[in-house]
Scaffold this active site. Structure first.
Site, PDB file in Angstrom:
ATOM      1  N   GLU A  45      -4.323  -4.940 -36.091  1.00  0.00           N
ATOM      2  CA  GLU A  45      -3.056  -4.287 -35.732  1.00  0.00           C
ATOM      3  C   GLU A  45      -3.098  -2.793 -36.048  1.00  0.00           C
ATOM      4  O   GLU A  45      -2.565  -1.978 -35.293  1.00  0.00           O
ATOM      5  CB  GLU A  45      -1.877  -4.948 -36.459  1.00  0.00           C
ATOM      6  N   ASP A  55      -5.041  -9.563 -25.662  1.00  0.00           N
ATOM      7  CA  ASP A  55      -5.191  -8.143 -25.318  1.00  0.00           C
ATOM      8  C   ASP A  55      -6.081  -8.006 -24.088  1.00  0.00           C
ATOM      9  O   ASP A  55      -5.802  -7.217 -23.183  1.00  0.00           O
ATOM     10  CB  ASP A  55      -5.851  -7.372 -26.472  1.00  0.00           C
TER      11      ASP A  55
END
Ligand code: ADP
Length: 644
Positions: A468, A543
């Site tokens: 992250e 992603d």
């Protein structure tokens, strides 16, 4: 573990919210319909007999009776449109009168031998005034069957008991599911056979962010209030308005507000209900709905999800179409059959005007379209303001700030967001909603509630924190990427962690913005590579999916790939030379994005580590803290923008 870069606006609660709403709406409608049918039945079985004896009705009949298939007769009866029935057990036929388009007509219908007793029961249960023609040796004689009369009385008594029971049950159910219908209609009235009938308390000031739609409908309100003014001027009267927009944008709310402002009853029906039902049911319900709207004089008829029945007839191929077509035909008949004296206006909602049958869009039918889109930033601010204004809100809560973070949210999502925050505040024993509840509600609405009790292994937390932090830093550093709003490693729903970016409100997506988005998406994997070497995890799967989807659109639709300008059809991307070129171009965009993210993170690995460590301590960091921790942007090495 799975981690994700989440754009506030790209994940919507719309689908699930809609399903939930639909379920709730369907259940509420079901509860109402049982009350409506049974409660109405008691009064109308007597009223009908008194108001229109078969003899009186006969005066209004046309010469030749309509032959109805038994299934349609039963459907009509179920919806209260059959007035009288006379069974002839000698010829296995039933004749009588029914209501259609405001007229009473005679019908005849054949039934299978031996079905008479069942038919009798069904017609009695549907409150039809019944008589019979019994076969005697001397021919057919009209008899008023005492057996039937007794049965009728028993059925009526049973219905009265059932009505009480169901009313109580429905009230309880309505309470359980929110009860908005019953609570919202003190000014209204209920009659009829299941559809909602009321003068809604809703007003235009209950609708936010749809100024243009409201403006277009203001004239309609005036028309409903003063129809004579328009009629005497010979002005063309509006018949049908199509409210066009995605789910949850306030189409039903607008239609109710029109009825509320004009002080006329609101009759609603969901077109999708008919797709699976028996042939004739949809048509009968449409007929009955319009009959009752006409009886009311001025009224709004609202048809939700019009495309469910209004799809172009040439495109019908799936089973269930017979029903859809007969319902659609009935709707067309009803819309054409408006008497000029009745000010019944139909509003219908759809998200797909392009697939509607052209017949529906002809003048005199749905010839006016009103856009009801998802709200833009200003609209979201107004909607949030409306819902926050109705509650106690702590100082410092700014709808405009929240609006920036909710791109792509519908009005219903925003209402849900504020409600979720209010519930969280109550749960926390607070008297007002503060930013922290709204923050938590936003994450809950988009990703699901925090899994506070989840036990996450130390190494998994560390990987999540690095992943992250990678997204957040590349977002912060790349000029054309949006600044992250917050980053968190609290597991929610299916995600292990999340980096929030503001949604895209702009009309255009530039090439640099698109390539920056790809690099931000790749940054999670890159950060894992820096932590784990070549033993990275599957955490970047989502992603990659999002990035590949965007890269494919850049190549095949936006002309932003190495293939240059041009549009490639989806089917051309499966196999063949063109498909290979598309694939190569997509791959090169993704690899460039990966390299860009890697360049940035390798240069400032120290910052990456600092943010990841802080995340392990604090679990969530807001945008301002990130800026302080990240420090200066590394020297621009943005190969995506061509800067060296
Ligand atoms: P649709 O018919 O377009 O699917 P609804 O009218 O059923 O949407 O919206 C559901 C709920 O969402 C409304 O009852 C209202 O609470 C809220 N809502 C949606 N759009 C708006 C809006 N523009 N202004 C205020 N509330 C809205």
């Amino acid at each position: 573990m799975s981690t994700s870069t989440t754009t506030a606006g790209s994940r919507r609660s719309g689908a699930s919210g809609r399903t939930r709403r639909n379920v709730t709406r369907a259940l509420a409608a079901l509860a109402l319909s049982s009350v409506g049918v049974v409660a109405a039945s008691f009064a109308s079985s007597f009223a009908k007999a008194a108001a229109a004896s078969p003899e009186q009705v006969a005066l209004q009949q046309t010469a030749s009776p309509t032959t109805l298939p038994l299934s349609e007769l039963l459907a009509l009866a179920r919806h209260g449109d059959v007035r009288t029935a006379r069974l002839d057990t000698a010829s296995d036929a039933v004749t009588g009168t029914f209501r259609t388009g405001g007229h009473v007509r005679a019908y005849t219908s054949a039934y299978p031998a031996g079905y008479g007793a069942r038919l009798t029961e069904q017609l009695l249960a549907d409150r039809v005034t019944l008589s019979a023609v019994a076969a005697t040796s001397s021919g057919s004689t009209d008899v008023s069957l005492s057996v039937l009369a007794t049965a009728s009385l028993l059925v009526v008594l049973w219905l009265a008991v059932a009505a009480r029971r169901r009313r109580t049950g429905a009230a309880q159910r309505a309470g359980r599911f929110g009860g908005s219908q019953s609570a919202a209609s003190p000014a209204g009235f209920a009659k009829g056979h299941g559809e909602q009938v009321e003068v809604p308390p809703t007003r235009f000031n209950d609708v936010a962010g749809l100024e243009e739609a409201v403006e277009s409908l203001t004239e309609l309100v005036d028309y409903l209030k003063n129809p004579e003014k328009y009629q005497s001027a010979g002005a063309d009267l509006p018949r049908g308005f199509l409210l066009v927009g995605p789910p949850g944008t306030g189409k039903t709310l607008l239609a109710r507000a029109v009825a509320g402002e004009a002080g006329v009853p609101f009759f609603a029906i969901g077109a999708s209900e008919f797709v699976e039902s028996y042939v004739g049911v949809g048509a009968a319900r449409v007929r009955s709905l319009f009959d009752r709207a006409r009886e009311a004089g001025s009224a709004i008829v609202f048809i939700d999800e019009l495309d469910a029945i209004g799809r172009s007839r040439s495109s019908h191929s799936a089973p269930g179409n017979e029903e859809r077509e007969s319902t659609l035909n009935q709707l067309l008949v009803e819309m054409d059959g408006f008497a000029t004296s009745a000010s019944v206006v139909v509003l219908a909602a759809t998200n797909r005007p392009d697939i509607l049958d052209h017949a529906l869009l002809r003048p005199g039918r749905f010839d006016r379209q009103i856009a009801v889109p998802n709200p833009d930033r200003r609209g979201r601010t107004h909607i949030l303001g409306l819902y926050l204004h109705r509650r106690h809100v702590a100082p410092g809560v700014d709808p405009a700030v929240l609006s920036a973070r909710t791109a792509g949210f519908s009005g219903a999502d925003l209402a849900n967001l504020v409600n979720t925050a209010a519930l969280l505040a109550v749960r926390a024993g607070k008297e007002s909603i503060s930013s922290s509840e709204l923050e938590e509600a936003l994450a809950t609405v988009a990703l699901g509630p925090a899994r506070k009790s989840a036990v996450v292994a130390a190494q998994d937390r560390r990987i999540t924190a690095w992943h992250e932090a990678g997204h957040a830093l590349v977002g912060l550093w790349l000029e054309h990427a949006a600044d992250p709003i917050s980053v968190s490693i609290v597991p929610r729903g299916q995600t292990g962690g999340v980096t929030w970016f503001p949604g895209q409100d702009d009309m255009f997506l530039s090439r640099r913005q698109a390539t920056a988005q790809l690099a931000v998406a790749m940054a999670g994997r890159v950060a894992e590579e820096l932590l784990l070497g070549d033993d990275f995890t599957q955490g970047a799967a989502q992603d990659f999916r999002a990035a590949t989807d965007l890269a494919r659109r850049m190549v095949t639709e936006y002309g932003m790939g190495s293939m240059g300008p041009g549009f490639v059809l989806p089917e051309e991307t499966h196999i063949g030379v063109l498909a290979e070129r598309v694939h190569a171009s997509v791959q090169s965009l993704l690899e460039e994005a990966h390299a860009c993210a890697r360049d940035l993170l390798v240069q400032r690995r120290d910052v990456l580590e600092r943010i990841a460590d802080r995340l392990l301590e604090d679990e969530t960091l807001d945008g301002a803290t990130l800026v302080v921790l990240a420090g200066r942007r590394p020297p621009e090495h943005d190969r995506l923008t061509g800067a060296a």
